[in-house]
Every structure is written in C-alpha cells, then in structure tokens.
Design a protein around this motif. Structure first.
Motif, PDB file in Angstrom:
ATOM      1  N   ALA A 190      32.064  40.030  62.246  1.00 54.74           N
ATOM      2  CA  ALA A 190      31.973  39.077  63.358  1.00 54.74           C
ATOM      3  C   ALA A 190      33.111  38.064  63.344  1.00 54.74           C
ATOM      4  O   ALA A 190      33.616  37.670  64.398  1.00 54.74           O
ATOM      5  N   PHE A 191      33.519  37.630  62.165  1.00 55.96           N
ATOM      6  CA  PHE A 191      34.530  36.575  62.066  1.00 55.96           C
ATOM      7  C   PHE A 191      35.900  37.120  61.651  1.00 55.96           C
ATOM      8  O   PHE A 191      36.804  36.349  61.356  1.00 55.96           O
ATOM      9  N   GLN A 192      36.009  38.450  61.631  1.00 58.32           N
ATOM     10  CA  GLN A 192      37.278  39.114  61.316  1.00 58.32           C
ATOM     11  C   GLN A 192      37.867  38.625  59.995  1.00 58.32           C
ATOM     12  O   GLN A 192      39.045  38.284  59.903  1.00 58.32           O
ATOM     13  N   LYS A 193      37.011  38.620  58.982  1.00 54.06           N
ATOM     14  CA  LYS A 193      37.428  38.262  57.632  1.00 54.06           C
ATOM     15  C   LYS A 193      37.378  39.513  56.758  1.00 54.06           C
ATOM     16  O   LYS A 193      36.343  40.165  56.665  1.00 54.06           O
ATOM     17  N   ARG A 194      38.493  39.860  56.155  1.00 51.47           N
ATOM     18  CA  ARG A 194      38.501  41.014  55.268  1.00 51.47           C
ATOM     19  C   ARG A 194      37.806  40.656  53.960  1.00 51.47           C
ATOM     20  O   ARG A 194      38.143  39.648  53.330  1.00 51.47           O
ATOM     21  N   CYS A 195      36.846  41.472  53.552  1.00 46.59           N
ATOM     22  CA  CYS A 195      36.078  41.184  52.339  1.00 46.59           C
ATOM     23  C   CYS A 195      35.985  42.407  51.444  1.00 46.59           C
ATOM     24  O   CYS A 195      35.768  43.525  51.923  1.00 46.59           O
ATOM     25  N   GLU A 196      36.153  42.178  50.156  1.00 48.99           N
ATOM     26  CA  GLU A 196      35.833  43.173  49.138  1.00 48.99           C
ATOM     27  C   GLU A 196      34.559  42.684  48.465  1.00 48.99           C
ATOM     28  O   GLU A 196      34.536  41.579  47.917  1.00 48.99           O
ATOM     29  N   ILE A 197      33.501  43.477  48.533  1.00 43.40           N
ATOM     30  CA  ILE A 197      32.197  43.050  48.029  1.00 43.40           C
ATOM     31  C   ILE A 197      31.842  43.838  46.773  1.00 43.40           C
ATOM     32  O   ILE A 197      31.910  45.076  46.760  1.00 43.40           O
ATOM     33  N   TYR A 198      31.458  43.126  45.722  1.00 40.59           N
ATOM     34  CA  TYR A 198      31.070  43.736  44.457  1.00 40.59           C
ATOM     35  C   TYR A 198      29.641  43.293  44.128  1.00 40.59           C
ATOM     36  O   TYR A 198      29.297  42.119  44.302  1.00 40.59           O
ATOM     37  N   THR A 199      28.817  44.213  43.659  1.00 41.46           N
ATOM     38  CA  THR A 199      27.413  43.883  43.385  1.00 41.46           C
ATOM     39  C   THR A 199      27.079  44.103  41.912  1.00 41.46           C
ATOM     40  O   THR A 199      27.584  45.050  41.278  1.00 41.46           O
ATOM     41  N   PHE A 200      26.223  43.234  41.391  1.00 40.41           N
ATOM     42  CA  PHE A 200      25.829  43.289  39.985  1.00 40.41           C
ATOM     43  C   PHE A 200      24.328  43.010  39.883  1.00 40.41           C
ATOM     44  O   PHE A 200      23.805  42.120  40.556  1.00 40.41           O
ATOM     45  N   SER A 201      23.653  43.755  38.999  1.00 46.10           N
ATOM     46  CA  SER A 201      22.204  43.632  38.878  1.00 46.10           C
ATOM     47  C   SER A 201      21.769  42.654  37.798  1.00 46.10           C
ATOM     48  O   SER A 201      20.574  42.454  37.570  1.00 46.10           O
ATOM     49  N   SER A 202      22.712  42.028  37.121  1.00 41.93           N
ATOM     50  CA  SER A 202      22.388  41.019  36.101  1.00 41.93           C
ATOM     51  C   SER A 202      23.603  40.152  35.833  1.00 41.93           C
ATOM     52  O   SER A 202      24.743  40.547  36.131  1.00 41.93           O
ATOM     53  N   ALA A 203      23.354  38.987  35.250  1.00 44.06           N
ATOM     54  CA  ALA A 203      24.451  38.099  34.877  1.00 44.06           C
ATOM     55  C   ALA A 203      25.321  38.747  33.814  1.00 44.06           C
ATOM     56  O   ALA A 203      26.551  38.598  33.817  1.00 44.06           O
ATOM     57  N   GLU A 204      24.676  39.469  32.902  1.00 41.21           N
ATOM     58  CA  GLU A 204      25.415  40.132  31.825  1.00 41.21           C
ATOM     59  C   GLU A 204      26.359  41.199  32.381  1.00 41.21           C
ATOM     60  O   GLU A 204      27.497  41.332  31.917  1.00 41.21           O
ATOM     61  N   ALA A 205      25.884  41.948  33.384  1.00 39.98           N
ATOM     62  CA  ALA A 205      26.742  42.975  34.002  1.00 39.98           C
ATOM     63  C   ALA A 205      27.940  42.323  34.687  1.00 39.98           C
ATOM     64  O   ALA A 205      29.060  42.835  34.619  1.00 39.98           O
ATOM     65  N   PHE A 206      27.691  41.186  35.324  1.00 43.91           N
ATOM     66  CA  PHE A 206      28.790  40.490  35.979  1.00 43.91           C
ATOM     67  C   PHE A 206      29.812  40.011  34.945  1.00 43.91           C
ATOM     68  O   PHE A 206      31.022  40.182  35.122  1.00 43.91           O
ATOM     69  N   LEU A 207      29.332  39.412  33.853  1.00 45.15           N
ATOM     70  CA  LEU A 207      30.242  38.885  32.840  1.00 45.15           C
ATOM     71  C   LEU A 207      31.063  39.985  32.183  1.00 45.15           C
ATOM     72  O   LEU A 207      32.234  39.780  31.854  1.00 45.15           O
ATOM     73  N   PHE A 208      30.468  41.147  32.001  1.00 41.39           N
ATOM     74  CA  PHE A 208      31.192  42.279  31.412  1.00 41.39           C
ATOM     75  C   PHE A 208      32.377  42.651  32.312  1.00 41.39           C
ATOM     76  O   PHE A 208      33.490  42.886  31.840  1.00 41.39           O
ATOM     77  N   SER A 209      32.127  42.688  33.612  1.00 45.66           N
ATOM     78  CA  SER A 209      33.192  43.003  34.566  1.00 45.66           C
ATOM     79  C   SER A 209      34.188  41.846  34.680  1.00 45.66           C
ATOM     80  O   SER A 209      35.400  42.057  34.767  1.00 45.66           O
TER      81      SER A 209
END
Length: 231
Positions: A28-47
C-alpha cells in the motif's frame, strides 16, 4: 528506501498474521521490505549473530524461555538501533518498554490498520537516521553507513569498499552498488565510485580523497560540478 523487518513470536498463527499485515503495508505504501520470521528469541539471536542489519523488530513480549523484553534489552546492550515494536496480550508490560526506547506496543490480535500506522511512524524515524547500505561480506551481513565509505573500487565481478577503518570485499557490480547509494556518491571512472563528502581535491588527472589516495578519473567536468554542488 527498503526495510529489513524481523518478526519474533512463538505462535505460528501470530507470525502469519503479522507477516500478512506487513506485506499489505509494504504494498500500500510502496515500501520495499525483506521480512524474516523467528519462533523464539533464541532463534533470532542465533541468526542475529551473523546478520544484525535489521531496521524494524516486531517482538512478542510473552515468549517462552526468553521474553521479548529481555531480548530487546540484550539487543540494546549490543548497540542495536532498530525500531522496536512490542506485541503483547497484557498492558502491564508497557512500562518496561521505555527502558529500551520501544516505538510502540500493539495488543493482540493486532489490527492491520494500527500496525500500518506504527510501521509508517517507524519508517519516518528511520528516514532521518544516517543513510546506510547493507552488504554481505565473509559470511556476515553488515550495515555500512554511507558517511563511513570513502570510495568503492571495482575488480572484475568484485568490489572493494574502502572506509577509514577497513576494506570490505563483496561480489557485486559497481553499477548495481551505485544504485543503492545516495547522490552523495559519484562515479569518477568506470572502476571508481567516490563519496563526494570525502573528496579533498579534483584535478584534471585524479581525484584525491581524505586518506590521501588518488583515484584515476575520466569525468573531470561532471565530477567537478557534482563536487561543487555538494559543497
């Protein structure tokens, strides 16, 4: 301007809902986005240990093991400057967000229009931050601020990005990299892209940058005009 957005939530349904809402905002706002998903804080920190170049974080407050609040505090201690948006089912956590400079709290189930409003606010805040570019170098994803780049040199299919502190070697064409930078950069030669902020002298034969390196140039008049306009 593009945004790298991470969604961290231990409920798959919530992740899918948030991702769809971010996609809708992006369109809608013409913003290019790369979206990454994580199922836990630990998974996010590893990445995050290998890839820390995020602009916006959507963090579930009440995750198992490590909460979104604890994750945000750890990230701020590591100098993470991303805009943080907390997702919660309970209002009692709101006070803790001030410690990590959270942009906003959104209550589950998150309304798409409300998320769009907060994402727009995050985008506006990011727009006034120093411009940067994200690169992949030696297995890491790195955010470089444009102000730190002196010049870029092309070697066949590779580039050497020179800063005052170190040199980064990446695989990308000079033209493609130039397209990702602001007008503060000028291509003075087929092999050189220079930051006009760091140019100290332009002659008929070369361009000198702050580290005293002289670069070959092939566009004296155009480079001189760009340098004068910039200063």
């Amino acid at each position: 301007m593009s945004f790298r957005i991470a969604i961290c939530d231990d409920e798959e349904e919530a992740i899918n809902h948030l991702k769809a809402a971010v996609d809708a905002w992006s369109l809608a706002f013409q913003k290019r986005c790369e979206i990454y998903t994580f199922s836990s804080a630990e998974a996010f920190l590893f990445s995050y240990a290998q890839d820390s170049a995020y602009d916006i974080l959507l963090l579930d407050v009440e995750m198992k093991s490590m909460s979104g609040i604890a994750l945000a505090k750890r990230l701020r201690n590591e100098q993470c400057s991303a805009e943080i948006i907390f997702i919660t089912s309970h209002f009692e956590f709101i006070g803790e967000g001030y410690e990590v400079d959270a942009l906003h709290y959104l209550v589950k189930p998150v309304a798409a229009d409300k998320l769009a409003e907060v994402l727009t606010k995050a985008a506006l805040r990011l727009a006034v931050k120093p411009p940067s570019v994200t690169i992949s170098c030696e297995g890491e994803t790195i955010k470089l601020y444009e102000s730190d780049i002196l010049y870029v040199e092309a070697f066949l299919h590779y580039l050497s990005i020179h800063t005052a502190k170190r040199e980064y070697r990446i695989k990308e064409s000079l033209s493609a990299f130039a397209d990702r930078l602001s007008d503060d950069f000028f291509r003075v030669h087929r092999s050189y892209l220079v930051s006009l902020k760091h140019v100290t002298q332009i002659s008929r034969t070369a361009v000198r940058v702050e580290n005293e390196r002289e670069l070959a140039r092939g566009k004296y008049d155009a480079a001189n005009r760009a340098f004068i306009a910039r200063n």
